[in-house]
Design a protein around this motif. Structure first.
Motif, PDB file in Angstrom:
ATOM      1  N   ASP A 115     -15.090 -23.467  10.770  1.00 59.41           N
ATOM      2  CA  ASP A 115     -16.427 -23.116  11.264  1.00 59.41           C
ATOM      3  C   ASP A 115     -17.362 -22.682  10.141  1.00 59.41           C
ATOM      4  O   ASP A 115     -18.414 -22.091  10.384  1.00 59.41           O
ATOM      5  CB  ASP A 115     -16.335 -22.008  12.319  1.00 59.41           C
ATOM      6  N   ILE A 116     -16.992 -22.997   8.899  1.00 60.63           N
ATOM      7  CA  ILE A 116     -17.797 -22.581   7.752  1.00 60.63           C
ATOM      8  C   ILE A 116     -18.687 -23.736   7.304  1.00 60.63           C
ATOM      9  O   ILE A 116     -18.214 -24.852   7.086  1.00 60.63           O
ATOM     10  CB  ILE A 116     -16.902 -22.137   6.577  1.00 60.63           C
ATOM     11  N   TRP A 117     -19.952 -23.454   7.136  1.00 60.01           N
ATOM     12  CA  TRP A 117     -20.903 -24.457   6.641  1.00 60.01           C
ATOM     13  C   TRP A 117     -21.473 -23.903   5.337  1.00 60.01           C
ATOM     14  O   TRP A 117     -22.200 -22.920   5.320  1.00 60.01           O
ATOM     15  CB  TRP A 117     -21.988 -24.684   7.684  1.00 60.01           C
ATOM     16  N   THR A 118     -21.065 -24.516   4.230  1.00 55.75           N
ATOM     17  CA  THR A 118     -21.430 -23.972   2.924  1.00 55.75           C
ATOM     18  C   THR A 118     -21.559 -25.084   1.900  1.00 55.75           C
ATOM     19  O   THR A 118     -21.108 -26.212   2.118  1.00 55.75           O
ATOM     20  CB  THR A 118     -20.374 -22.940   2.456  1.00 55.75           C
ATOM     21  N   ARG A 119     -22.177 -24.749   0.789  1.00 53.16           N
ATOM     22  CA  ARG A 119     -22.263 -25.646  -0.354  1.00 53.16           C
ATOM     23  C   ARG A 119     -22.217 -24.809  -1.632  1.00 53.16           C
ATOM     24  O   ARG A 119     -23.088 -23.977  -1.871  1.00 53.16           O
ATOM     25  CB  ARG A 119     -23.573 -26.455  -0.343  1.00 53.16           C
ATOM     26  N   PHE A 120     -21.183 -25.012  -2.428  1.00 58.75           N
ATOM     27  CA  PHE A 120     -21.106 -24.439  -3.773  1.00 58.75           C
ATOM     28  C   PHE A 120     -20.037 -25.216  -4.524  1.00 58.75           C
ATOM     29  O   PHE A 120     -19.341 -26.058  -3.942  1.00 58.75           O
ATOM     30  CB  PHE A 120     -20.792 -22.928  -3.744  1.00 58.75           C
ATOM     31  N   SER A 121     -19.879 -24.978  -5.815  1.00 60.53           N
ATOM     32  CA  SER A 121     -18.951 -25.748  -6.631  1.00 60.53           C
ATOM     33  C   SER A 121     -17.515 -25.245  -6.455  1.00 60.53           C
ATOM     34  O   SER A 121     -17.158 -24.168  -6.951  1.00 60.53           O
ATOM     35  CB  SER A 121     -19.339 -25.677  -8.110  1.00 60.53           C
ATOM     36  N   LEU A 122     -16.700 -26.050  -5.765  1.00 61.26           N
ATOM     37  CA  LEU A 122     -15.286 -25.705  -5.650  1.00 61.26           C
ATOM     38  C   LEU A 122     -14.583 -25.809  -6.999  1.00 61.26           C
ATOM     39  O   LEU A 122     -13.619 -25.084  -7.260  1.00 61.26           O
ATOM     40  CB  LEU A 122     -14.607 -26.628  -4.639  1.00 61.26           C
ATOM     41  N   ARG A 123     -15.045 -26.693  -7.847  1.00 61.52           N
ATOM     42  CA  ARG A 123     -14.426 -26.830  -9.172  1.00 61.52           C
ATOM     43  C   ARG A 123     -14.601 -25.544  -9.980  1.00 61.52           C
ATOM     44  O   ARG A 123     -13.684 -25.106 -10.681  1.00 61.52           O
ATOM     45  CB  ARG A 123     -15.022 -28.025  -9.921  1.00 61.52           C
ATOM     46  N   GLU A 124     -15.779 -24.933  -9.887  1.00 58.15           N
ATOM     47  CA  GLU A 124     -16.004 -23.663 -10.596  1.00 58.15           C
ATOM     48  C   GLU A 124     -15.115 -22.567 -10.021  1.00 58.15           C
ATOM     49  O   GLU A 124     -14.595 -21.724 -10.759  1.00 58.15           O
ATOM     50  CB  GLU A 124     -17.475 -23.267 -10.523  1.00 58.15           C
ATOM     51  N   MET A 125     -14.927 -22.581  -8.710  1.00 64.24           N
ATOM     52  CA  MET A 125     -14.038 -21.604  -8.087  1.00 64.24           C
ATOM     53  C   MET A 125     -12.603 -21.835  -8.534  1.00 64.24           C
ATOM     54  O   MET A 125     -11.862 -20.874  -8.801  1.00 64.24           O
ATOM     55  CB  MET A 125     -14.152 -21.706  -6.564  1.00 64.24           C
ATOM     56  N   ALA A 126     -12.178 -23.103  -8.641  1.00 61.13           N
ATOM     57  CA  ALA A 126     -10.826 -23.414  -9.091  1.00 61.13           C
ATOM     58  C   ALA A 126     -10.623 -22.982 -10.548  1.00 61.13           C
ATOM     59  O   ALA A 126      -9.541 -22.503 -10.920  1.00 61.13           O
ATOM     60  CB  ALA A 126     -10.546 -24.905  -8.937  1.00 61.13           C
ATOM     61  N   ALA A 127     -11.663 -23.138 -11.370  1.00 63.40           N
ATOM     62  CA  ALA A 127     -11.574 -22.691 -12.767  1.00 63.40           C
ATOM     63  C   ALA A 127     -11.435 -21.170 -12.835  1.00 63.40           C
ATOM     64  O   ALA A 127     -10.626 -20.632 -13.617  1.00 63.40           O
ATOM     65  CB  ALA A 127     -12.809 -23.146 -13.540  1.00 63.40           C
TER      66      ALA A 127
END
Length: 239
Positions: A115-127
């Motif tokens: 139920d989450i609607w979002t946009r951000f860099s998952l790659r930056e979060m993984a780093a």
């Protein structure tokens, strides 16, 4: 050099009782954000694919057949597998059950609530996750308080009114990065947020990634959330 996950789990089994009547005939992730023509899960799959994910496992529950039928008929940007719990396993057990269907158990993976609607860099979060050598990393959001706030001075005079100010607290945003070992730490039944997460926090192996300033994030819990998401997306040009 970072290894970015290419696999993800979407937890899409909730009943969405606060979203009725929208969820009378469909699961919560199948509710469309007005004006987009696409259900929440469609936006999530597009976002995951744009972030390099090639395989997703969708954990279904309430009205699973509606979600499965849509996934089978839609043109999807990645490979999708669905799982349905034969008996309720709880949030942690359900996550573990779905994770066992990921194509590569030796690689890290993302997870998100349906139920989450979002946009951000998952790659930056993984780093961020890799740099801290974490076993699990939670995205952290600072939602707006749904009421107007009042500021006062030390003497008690009201000095200002602020409409829907940001919360002073960070919350679990429902998006995660998990190392391969995390799957084995999940309970077969029960809630990982009461067992696995506290254990990892004590061991300093649980990280929190604050969403970047300006990143869009909203949990779709009520009809008001749908209306506001549609308005905000319109302001952003439907991105």
């Amino acid at each position: 050099m970072h290894t970015y996950p290419t696999q993800a789990v979407i937890l899409a089994g909730g009943q969405g009782s606060r979203l009725r009547p929208y969820t009378d005939d469909r699961p919560k992730p199948m509710v469309e954000i007005p004006g987009t023509g696409t259900p929440i899960i469609g936006h999530q799959l597009s976002w995951l694919a744009a972030e390099g994910v090639t395989d997703a496992v969708v954990s279904c529950g309430h009205l699973a057949e509606v979600l499965q039928e849509w996934l089978e008929s839609a043109v999807l940007p990645l490979r999708v597998t669905t799982v349905v719990e034969k008996e309720p396993l709880g949030r942690g057990g359900g996550l573990k059950y779905a994770a066992r269907r990921l194509p590569d158990p030796e690689q890290p993976w993302y997870a998100t609530n349906g139920d989450i609607w979002t946009r951000f860099s998952l790659r930056e979060m993984a780093a961020f996750h890799g740099e801290r050598d974490a076993t699990a990393t939670l995205a952290l959001a600072r939602p707006r308080i749904p009421w107007g706030a009042v500021e006062t001075d030390a003497f008690g005079h009201i000095t200002d009114f602020i409409e829907s100010p940001p919360s002073p607290y960070l919350i679990n945003a429902g998006v995660y990065v998990f190392s391969p070992a995390f799957t084995g730490m999940l309970p077969d039944q029960g809630d990982h947020e009461r067992t696995t997460f506290p254990r990892l926090a004590r061991e300093r192996r649980l990280a929190g990634y604050p969403l970047p300033h300006g990143a869009y994030w909203r949990a779709i819990d009520t009809a008001k959330d749908l209306t506001e998401a549609a308005r905000e997306l319109g302001v952003q040009g439907g991105s």
